[in-house]
Scaffold this motif. Sequence first.
Motif, short mmCIF file in Angstrom:
data_model
loop_
_atom_site.label_atom_id
_atom_site.label_comp_id
_atom_site.label_asym_id
_atom_site.label_seq_id
_atom_site.Cartn_x
_atom_site.Cartn_y
_atom_site.Cartn_z
N UNK A 272 38.45 37.45 36.27
CA UNK A 272 37.94 36.07 36.40
C UNK A 272 37.30 35.96 37.78
N UNK A 273 36.37 34.98 37.93
CA UNK A 273 35.59 34.89 39.17
C UNK A 273 35.79 33.54 39.84
N UNK A 274 35.67 33.58 41.17
CA UNK A 274 35.81 32.35 41.94
C UNK A 274 34.53 31.51 41.88
N UNK A 275 33.38 32.19 41.61
CA UNK A 275 32.10 31.48 41.54
C UNK A 275 31.40 31.81 40.22
N UNK A 276 30.49 30.93 39.82
CA UNK A 276 29.75 31.16 38.58
C UNK A 276 28.86 32.39 38.66
N UNK A 277 28.33 32.66 39.87
CA UNK A 277 27.46 33.84 40.00
C UNK A 277 28.24 35.14 40.15
N UNK A 278 29.57 35.08 39.98
CA UNK A 278 30.44 36.25 39.90
C UNK A 278 30.34 37.15 41.14
N UNK A 279 30.59 36.53 42.30
CA UNK A 279 30.55 37.31 43.54
C UNK A 279 31.94 37.81 43.94
N UNK A 280 32.96 36.95 43.84
CA UNK A 280 34.30 37.30 44.30
C UNK A 280 35.30 37.16 43.14
N UNK A 281 36.04 38.25 42.87
CA UNK A 281 37.06 38.19 41.81
C UNK A 281 38.18 37.23 42.21
N UNK A 282 38.74 36.56 41.21
CA UNK A 282 39.83 35.60 41.46
C UNK A 282 41.17 36.30 41.27
N UNK A 283 41.53 37.16 42.26
CA UNK A 283 42.79 37.89 42.15
C UNK A 283 43.97 36.93 42.29
N UNK A 284 45.04 37.23 41.56
CA UNK A 284 46.25 36.43 41.63
C UNK A 284 47.12 36.97 42.77
N UNK A 285 47.40 36.15 43.76
CA UNK A 285 48.28 36.55 44.88
C UNK A 285 47.81 37.83 45.55
N UNK A 286 46.50 38.05 45.61
CA UNK A 286 45.97 39.24 46.25
C UNK A 286 46.28 40.53 45.53
N UNK A 287 46.64 40.45 44.25
CA UNK A 287 47.03 41.65 43.50
C UNK A 287 45.79 42.34 42.94
N UNK A 288 45.25 43.25 43.74
CA UNK A 288 44.05 43.96 43.32
C UNK A 288 44.37 45.20 42.49
N UNK A 289 45.66 45.51 42.36
CA UNK A 289 46.05 46.67 41.56
C UNK A 289 45.88 47.97 42.31
N UNK A 290 46.36 49.05 41.72
CA UNK A 290 46.24 50.39 42.31
C UNK A 290 46.10 51.39 41.16
N UNK A 291 44.87 51.83 40.92
CA UNK A 291 44.65 52.70 39.76
C UNK A 291 45.35 54.04 39.91
N UNK A 292 45.57 54.50 41.16
CA UNK A 292 46.28 55.78 41.34
C UNK A 292 47.72 55.69 40.83
N UNK A 293 48.32 54.51 40.99
CA UNK A 293 49.69 54.29 40.51
C UNK A 293 49.71 53.63 39.14
N UNK A 294 48.52 53.46 38.55
CA UNK A 294 48.36 52.85 37.24
C UNK A 294 48.91 51.42 37.20
N UNK A 295 48.63 50.70 38.31
CA UNK A 295 48.96 49.27 38.38
C UNK A 295 47.66 48.50 38.21
N UNK A 296 47.57 47.74 37.13
CA UNK A 296 46.31 47.04 36.85
C UNK A 296 46.19 45.80 37.73
N UNK A 297 44.96 45.36 38.00
CA UNK A 297 44.77 44.14 38.81
C UNK A 297 45.18 42.90 38.00
N UNK A 298 45.65 41.86 38.74
CA UNK A 298 46.01 40.58 38.10
C UNK A 298 45.03 39.51 38.57
N UNK A 299 44.65 38.63 37.63
CA UNK A 299 43.67 37.59 37.94
C UNK A 299 44.21 36.22 37.55
N UNK A 300 43.71 35.21 38.23
CA UNK A 300 44.06 33.83 37.88
C UNK A 300 43.42 33.51 36.53
#
Length: 592
Positions: A298-326
């Motif tokens: 999900x995005x913070x703006x309509x023009x999709x510039x900044x992802x709307x991460x939940x609590x700064x959870x951007x995930x870690x693909x090396x540890x197979x932790x997916x990102x969380x979004x609002x």
Amino acid sequence: MNCKPTYLGKVISVSGSSVSIELTPKVRSGLLMIEGKAHRIGQVGSFVRIPQGYNNLFGLISETNDTSSIPDSYSLSAERRVIKVELIGESVGSDFERGISQYPAIYDEAHLVTESDLRIIYGHNDLGQVKIGKLSSSDSIDVSIDLDKLVNRHSAVLGSTGSGKSTSVASLLRAIVNKPDGQLQTPSSRIILFDLHGEYSSALKEVSEVFSVMPSEGESSLIIPYWCVNPERLIEFLCGQNELLKNKFIELIISEKQLFVEKNPDLKIDRDKVTQYTPLPFNLRKIWGDLCFEDKVTWQEKDQENPAYKDGSEGDYNKLISPSFKPPANGGNPPFKGGNNVWNKQLELMRTRLLDSQYDFFLSPNEWSISETYSVDKDVPDLLYQWLGHNKPITIIDLSLLPSERLDLLLGSLLDILFESALWGRNHDEGMKSYPLLLVMEEAHRYLSNDSNGLTKKMVRRIAKEGRKFGVGSMLVSQRPSEIDETILSQCGTLFSLRISNSTDRSRVKAAMSDGLSGIIDSLPILRTGEAIVTGEAARLPMRFKFKLPKEGQYPNSSDPDVSANWAKEWSFMNFDKITHSWRTQNPKKNS
């Protein structure tokens, strides 16, 4: 009365390629002694020679009859033996050819084929002739096959369970690579044996390198890097069927491979010519992370510039932790919807596969894994060197510990890697045109049946049709020839048929064999263990023979359990902890 020691009798009828011969009363005992060697007479599968001036016609005995099948007008004695012979070739001087240019006449002589006759046919001392056993009708006569035609025109070893198939395959491969005294005769041969039951390492240990998912002492680790595998099959294995996801996955694979080319300019590869099939490393976990982002963002703006991460959870693909979004808000309020959130099931399946330790040899391929800086410690040349560059003539790929439901993907991927290297290396000194490759495929009916539609069957069909052009030959080994795809079996130029009891399997073998040898094929149910009928390209004549017996300690690990001896042992307390541990760890090897 003919006094020649090899004289058997005379021709009494000719019908097409079939000839009936009445045996002389002198050989009624069924045994002839010539040059101190015993020859059994009238055995189905043994040879007969019919002189025709400077030429000699050769045939194989397909049946024996009594007088009831021959008209009385031919009768010369009250007790007669008549044999039916199928003509299969002729010699002119010292040259032998399949097929015949003339037919015998009534009352022409028929003679026993001696060792000197067979030497004309087989040329035992010629380069490329491999001695694989002894003729069934005469233990003094070696049986040889043409190595070039065996490899180039493909072959199959067929026989019911218990017919000595595994032992015969081990004996055949040992005969190819070793001289009778045990010294190597083909030190630069390239033979890869796909061992589905882990039974050949004990039989061929001193002439082979063994690769296994869980290697024992003296064995090497089997690695099949995921990035060498057909991408469509890889995606299907990781995520199941989803066309939209598949298209996005392939797009990301190409992008990752192009980035690897940019980071490694010494490869001298044009970035724009990279496709999903180009064998270049890519980061599978990063692609998983990108797909998770694409699906859930999900995005913070309509023009999709900044992802709307939940609590700064951007995930870690090396540890197979997916990102969380609002979650997206209603109306025109942020966060704004980006992904469709429809790939959860597929991406969770992919994550499960990546976490499954039994697939580490495939999805976490050690030195072949790509780093964060887009480098690899080992590349495709190292992989090919492992399998083809060592100083042993045979490579055994032990597939016994692979997950059975993924056998097709992994075996097909191995064949794909090897065939593509042969295809693109045909003009290079190290390629398979210079050093041909023989692929021996055990339990062929499991992945080459009429119902199969996987990568392995596709690759074997391609090898059967095109392999000869690029230096790749195949040898199928199966106990159920009736289940093997007919197109593939028909491409096998040489057939070794051991004992086959099932009538359906026997009919398929009879259909695949030429030479009109129906009488010989009908003897398949009564062949002894380790005895076979060979016909086709590599055999100058079809024949019934017995494979060489291996020495002590050179038998495959496929012998039957000793029921009576083990059941007769005195009872003692048993602990099943070790069995359970092997089951849970998916490792059948002994543990302390």
